[in-house]
Design a protein around this motif. Structure first.
Motif, PDB file in Angstrom:
ATOM      1  N   GLU A 161      -3.993  -7.558  -1.925  1.00 30.82           N
ATOM      2  CA  GLU A 161      -4.169  -6.433  -0.450  1.00 30.82           C
ATOM      3  C   GLU A 161      -5.029  -5.761   0.175  1.00 30.82           C
ATOM      4  O   GLU A 161      -5.464  -4.928  -0.916  1.00 30.82           O
ATOM      5  N   GLN A 162      -5.549  -5.908   1.069  1.00 31.08           N
ATOM      6  CA  GLN A 162      -6.493  -4.797   1.782  1.00 31.08           C
ATOM      7  C   GLN A 162      -6.460  -5.154   3.160  1.00 31.08           C
ATOM      8  O   GLN A 162      -6.078  -5.242   3.781  1.00 31.08           O
TER       9      GLN A 162
ATOM     10  N   PHE B 221     -14.229  -7.873  -1.266  1.00 30.11           N
ATOM     11  CA  PHE B 221     -13.670  -7.320  -3.139  1.00 30.11           C
ATOM     12  C   PHE B 221     -15.235  -7.357  -4.075  1.00 30.11           C
ATOM     13  O   PHE B 221     -15.911  -8.381  -3.772  1.00 30.11           O
ATOM     14  N   MET B 222     -14.919  -6.804  -5.367  1.00 32.13           N
ATOM     15  CA  MET B 222     -15.867  -7.475  -6.463  1.00 32.13           C
ATOM     16  C   MET B 222     -14.725  -7.644  -7.836  1.00 32.13           C
ATOM     17  O   MET B 222     -14.315  -6.477  -7.642  1.00 32.13           O
TER      18      MET B 222
ATOM     19  N   GLY C  32     -12.240  -3.925 -10.327  1.00 26.64           N
ATOM     20  CA  GLY C  32     -12.169  -4.301  -9.538  1.00 26.64           C
ATOM     21  C   GLY C  32     -12.344  -2.915  -9.241  1.00 26.64           C
ATOM     22  O   GLY C  32     -12.850  -1.761  -9.010  1.00 26.64           O
ATOM     23  N   GLU C  33     -13.541  -3.279  -7.684  1.00 23.08           N
ATOM     24  CA  GLU C  33     -13.869  -2.344  -6.557  1.00 23.08           C
ATOM     25  C   GLU C  33     -13.425  -3.279  -5.359  1.00 23.08           C
ATOM     26  O   GLU C  33     -12.966  -4.657  -4.871  1.00 23.08           O
ATOM     27  N   VAL C  34     -13.504  -2.640  -4.312  1.00 22.54           N
ATOM     28  CA  VAL C  34     -14.183  -2.816  -2.714  1.00 22.54           C
ATOM     29  C   VAL C  34     -16.258  -2.180  -2.488  1.00 22.54           C
ATOM     30  O   VAL C  34     -16.233  -1.885  -3.080  1.00 22.54           O
ATOM     31  N   TYR C  35     -16.335  -3.750  -2.571  1.00 28.07           N
ATOM     32  CA  TYR C  35     -17.906  -3.557  -2.080  1.00 28.07           C
ATOM     33  C   TYR C  35     -17.930  -3.759  -0.484  1.00 28.07           C
ATOM     34  O   TYR C  35     -18.321  -4.300   0.349  1.00 28.07           O
ATOM     35  N   ALA C  36     -18.643  -2.327   0.129  1.00 31.93           N
ATOM     36  CA  ALA C  36     -18.618  -2.627   1.783  1.00 31.93           C
ATOM     37  C   ALA C  36     -20.291  -2.304   2.344  1.00 31.93           C
ATOM     38  O   ALA C  36     -20.805  -1.535   1.650  1.00 31.93           O
TER      39      ALA C  36
ATOM     40  N   THR D  91     -21.360  -0.214  -0.772  1.00 32.82           N
ATOM     41  CA  THR D  91     -21.102   0.735  -1.215  1.00 32.82           C
ATOM     42  C   THR D  91     -19.904  -0.097  -1.948  1.00 32.82           C
ATOM     43  O   THR D  91     -18.975  -0.130  -1.472  1.00 32.82           O
ATOM     44  N   SER D  92     -19.789   0.604  -3.531  1.00 24.54           N
ATOM     45  CA  SER D  92     -18.913   1.082  -4.185  1.00 24.54           C
ATOM     46  C   SER D  92     -17.724   2.189  -3.917  1.00 24.54           C
ATOM     47  O   SER D  92     -17.995   2.608  -4.387  1.00 24.54           O
ATOM     48  N   ILE D  93     -16.722   0.897  -3.781  1.00 25.53           N
ATOM     49  CA  ILE D  93     -15.662   2.606  -4.250  1.00 25.53           C
ATOM     50  C   ILE D  93     -14.446   1.770  -4.413  1.00 25.53           C
ATOM     51  O   ILE D  93     -14.251   0.474  -4.640  1.00 25.53           O
TER      52      ILE D  93
END
Length: 291
Positions: A214-215, A174-175, A182-186, A196-198
């Protein structure tokens, strides 16, 4: 006597058909309406827990089965009683004034804040996993430009600009971003230069508040782009992303938690302007109920 005016049904229809409405019909805004998040798989509240830790053990590192490589910043970590009273014990991670990412610390000589380690939790690798934990930022937390939070990982090419090739790694940290977005940083084989910012801005963090994050990650079939990431914040699904590629071989699997948290970012402008901290609590992982 004036003759009466007769209006037949046909003439009345002609009159009405030539009338112009006083207001034009309203156009549909369907193109601007956010599409609802798919609920094909709901939050797996009834899934059995594979592993959990509330930091009750004296040596919590043993419960996490931390790997011997890639760890730093453990001197910035402290397990304490929860001042808020929500949990019994929590992990507090400190970010000293001026601290930033490892790359900025090395290149610019600024302080290194936060911590990072890889934990396989003593579990076998899996193709799908659900991660759950709680996080709270200190009351005076300044999000600046962004920073990292724990997620899942597999392999070793998972961060630091090391783009995986489909066989050697991935990660889904996460970021937090500006203003707490917020985002997922994959890190994926399809990433360019960095992660990649999701889903940036799909939710927002605020200082001083506990959040249940939760992810859920489902890896793709090696010959397809059918991987999935789903995120819940306080029980509400806020992100549902399909069509992802994590790997090109079924030998690459989810290996555990990538506990990675720091400000940054690739230059000192990401640094925290003051001493702050983040609290973490009640980590757990569960199997994914695939359809």
């Amino acid at each position: 006597m004036k003759p009466k005016t007769l209006i037949t049904t046909a003439s009345l229809w002609l009159i009405l058909s030539n009338c112009t409405p006083s207001t034009p019909p309203q156009s549909s805004d369907l193109g601007n309406t956010p599409s609802p998040i798919a609920d094909a798989r709901q939050r797996p509240s009834d899934s059995p827990t594979l592993w959990s830790d509330g930091f009750a053990q004296t040596n919590w590192r043993e419960a996490w089965n931390i790997r011997s490589y890639g760890s730093w910043g453990l001197d910035e970590v402290e397990v304490i009683a929860d001042p808020s009273g929500k949990f019994s014990r929590i992990m507090r991670v400190r970010y000293p004034e001026g601290s930033a990412s490892p790359s900025v610390s090395r290149s610019q000589g600024v302080a290194l804040g936060g911590t990072q380690f890889y934990a396989d939790l003593g579990l076998p690798p899996r193709d799908a996993l659900h991660l759950s934990y709680y996080v709270r930022f200190s009351d005076d937390f300044d999000f600046v430009k962004g920073g990292k939070l724990p997620g899942l990982f597999g392999g070793k090419s998972v961060s630091g600009g090391n783009i995986p090739d489909g066989t050697d790694g991935f990660s889904t940290r996460f970021m937090w971003r500006r203003q707490g977005d917020g985002e997922v940083y994959a890190y994926l084989p399809t990433s360019e230069n960095y992660g990649t910012s999701i889903g940036r801005g799909a939710w927002q963090f605020q200082p001083g508040t506990w959040y249940h994050v939760e992810q859920e990650v489902v890896l793709n079939q090696p010959d397809q782009k059918d991987g999935q990431i789903r995120v819940w914040i306080d029980g509400k699904k806020v992100l549902d992303r399909d069509g992802l590629q994590f790997r090109t071989t079924d030998k690459l699997k989810i290996e555990g938690i990538f506990f990675s948290t720091f400000f940054g970012g690739g230059d000192p402008s990401w640094s925290t302007p003051k001493d702050v901290y983040a609290d973490f609590a009640q980590f757990s992982v569960s199997p994914v109920q695939t359809e």
